[in-house]
Structure formats: C-alpha cells, structure tokens
Motif scaffolding. Structure first.
Motif, PDB file in Angstrom:
ATOM      1  N   ALA A 122      24.494  33.818  36.106  1.00  0.00           N
ATOM      2  CA  ALA A 122      24.877  34.991  36.875  1.00  0.00           C
ATOM      3  C   ALA A 122      26.603  34.713  36.919  1.00  0.00           C
ATOM      4  CB  ALA A 122      24.598  34.924  38.508  1.00  0.00           C
ATOM      5  N   GLY A 123      27.419  35.862  37.190  1.00  0.00           N
ATOM      6  CA  GLY A 123      28.706  35.847  37.558  1.00  0.00           C
ATOM      7  C   GLY A 123      29.198  36.074  38.928  1.00  0.00           C
ATOM      8  N   PHE A 124      29.678  35.027  39.550  1.00  0.00           N
ATOM      9  CA  PHE A 124      30.072  35.257  40.876  1.00  0.00           C
ATOM     10  C   PHE A 124      31.471  35.339  41.129  1.00  0.00           C
ATOM     11  CE2 PHE A 124      25.931  33.188  41.393  1.00  0.00           C
ATOM     12  CZ  PHE A 124      25.312  33.797  42.386  1.00  0.00           C
ATOM     13  N   LEU A 125      32.026  36.176  41.905  1.00  0.00           N
ATOM     14  CA  LEU A 125      33.376  36.439  42.208  1.00  0.00           C
ATOM     15  C   LEU A 125      33.521  35.981  43.595  1.00  0.00           C
ATOM     16  CD1 LEU A 125      35.911  37.487  41.509  1.00  0.00           C
ATOM     17  CD2 LEU A 125      35.432  39.659  42.837  1.00  0.00           C
ATOM     18  N   LEU A 126      34.700  34.688  43.885  1.00  0.00           N
ATOM     19  CA  LEU A 126      34.901  34.262  45.168  1.00  0.00           C
ATOM     20  C   LEU A 126      35.859  35.021  46.118  1.00  0.00           C
ATOM     21  CD1 LEU A 126      33.668  31.961  42.922  1.00  0.00           C
ATOM     22  CD2 LEU A 126      35.397  30.313  44.517  1.00  0.00           C
ATOM     23  N   MET A 127      35.490  35.310  46.999  1.00  0.00           N
ATOM     24  CA  MET A 127      36.090  36.216  48.005  1.00  0.00           C
ATOM     25  C   MET A 127      36.894  35.228  49.034  1.00  0.00           C
ATOM     26  SD  MET A 127      34.874  38.866  46.532  1.00  0.00           S
ATOM     27  CE  MET A 127      35.507  40.297  47.286  1.00  0.00           C
ATOM     28  N   LEU A 128      38.072  34.686  48.807  1.00  0.00           N
ATOM     29  CA  LEU A 128      38.589  33.861  49.586  1.00  0.00           C
ATOM     30  C   LEU A 128      39.759  34.097  50.266  1.00  0.00           C
ATOM     31  CD1 LEU A 128      38.455  30.905  46.807  1.00  0.00           C
ATOM     32  CD2 LEU A 128      36.767  31.311  48.639  1.00  0.00           C
ATOM     33  N   GLY A 129      40.001  35.348  50.281  1.00  0.00           N
ATOM     34  CA  GLY A 129      41.295  35.995  50.999  1.00  0.00           C
ATOM     35  C   GLY A 129      40.899  36.857  51.938  1.00  0.00           C
ATOM     36  N   ASP A 130      41.813  37.505  52.426  1.00  0.00           N
ATOM     37  CA  ASP A 130      41.457  38.813  53.394  1.00  0.00           C
ATOM     38  C   ASP A 130      41.233  39.984  52.498  1.00  0.00           C
ATOM     39  OD1 ASP A 130      43.991  40.009  52.045  1.00  0.00           O
ATOM     40  OD2 ASP A 130      45.145  39.221  53.911  1.00  0.00           O
TER      41      ASP A 130
END
Length: 162
Positions: A133-141
């Motif tokens: 699977a491909g996960f996008l890291l949502m690390l900001g605002d």
C-alpha cells in the motif's frame, strides 16, 4: 531524506495526536509512534518553509512523504521478528517465525489504522498482489497537507479527491 519529516513527527506527538487513553490517563501509542517515525525517515522531505517539494524532487517528479516499503521493512529495521537462540534451534522454528510475523503484521496494521483515524497518514493506493500500500504522511497543517497531497497525486497520476 526524512530529517524534516522526523521533526514533524515530534511536533505531532507533542500535540497529543499519537496519544490514546489508557484507564484515566493518556499515554503515547508507542507502536504507532515507532511506525510513523520509520515511515517519516524513509520518505522524501517536503520543503516546509516554501510549502512545496524541493527542487530536485520536482525535477524528477518524485512524491514527498509517500511511504511504500510495507510492514516488513519496519519489522526488519527494528528486529521485531527475531527469535531467541532456543527458538531458532528448535524444530518448530518455522512455525515460531510465522507466528511472530503474523503478530507483528497485525500490530503494524493496527498502528496504521490508528494513524489513519487520527489523520496522520492517508492511504492513497491499496496493497495489491506484489505491491505494498502507499501511505501519504500528513505531518503538517491543513494547507501544507493539501499541498503535499496534490503533489503526490500529480506524481502518481492519481486524481485529486475532494
């Protein structure tokens, strides 16, 4: 690769987004923090100051904060499947390894579910035969995460979902 992402993980942790209630107290979900930290250092950094991909990644159309190494890379990096010498020498070693793999896979999958529920990662591509699977890291605002997602979807030829 990943230094700024790792710093962003610490920022998220300080806000309590990686905490869960245990009894009357909040405690950090250690497996989720471990998993997210590994994912962060193994993905390309986003230029937070400019809120855009770094120039070298724009030139090669590479997504930032996009993780595709799967659960095994995490398990191997942290030695999660290692057996004791006694287990390794036993006639049931193969069964022990399989049991450990199943447990670790479940623990990492549970951490991914927790992180998705908290909005810290987002699955852009599901796993398929021979592909993680491909996960996008949502690390900001919100603004930064939207820019990161737009860039990743553009690089991966995925439609933007509103």
């Amino acid at each position: 690769m990943g230094y700024q992402n790792a710093q962003a993980v610490y920022d998220i942790s300080r806000t309590g987004r990686l905490a869960k209630k245990r009894g009357e107290n909040l405690t950090v979900y250690a497996m989720a923090q471990l998993v997210l930290g590994y994912m962060a250092i193994n993905t390309y950094d986003w230029d937070r100051a400019r809120n855009q991909p770094p120039e070298k990644l724009r030139k090669v159309n590479a997504p930032c904060r996009y993780y595709t190494l799967g659960w095994r890379a995490i398990a191997d990096a942290y030695g999660m499947i290692l057996l004791t010498p006694e287990q390794a020498m036993s006639e049931n070693a193969d069964k022990e390894i399989e049991k450990r793999e199943n447990t670790i896979r479940k623990n990492i999958s549970n951490a991914w579910l927790f992180l998705q529920e908290r909005g810290v990662i987002k699955k852009l591509e599901p796993a398929s035969l021979g592909k993680n699977a491909g996960f996008l890291l949502m690390l900001g605002d919100d603004e930064e995460n939207l820019a990161v997602e737009r860039w990743a979807r553009q690089c991966l030829n995925l439609p933007m979902i509103w």
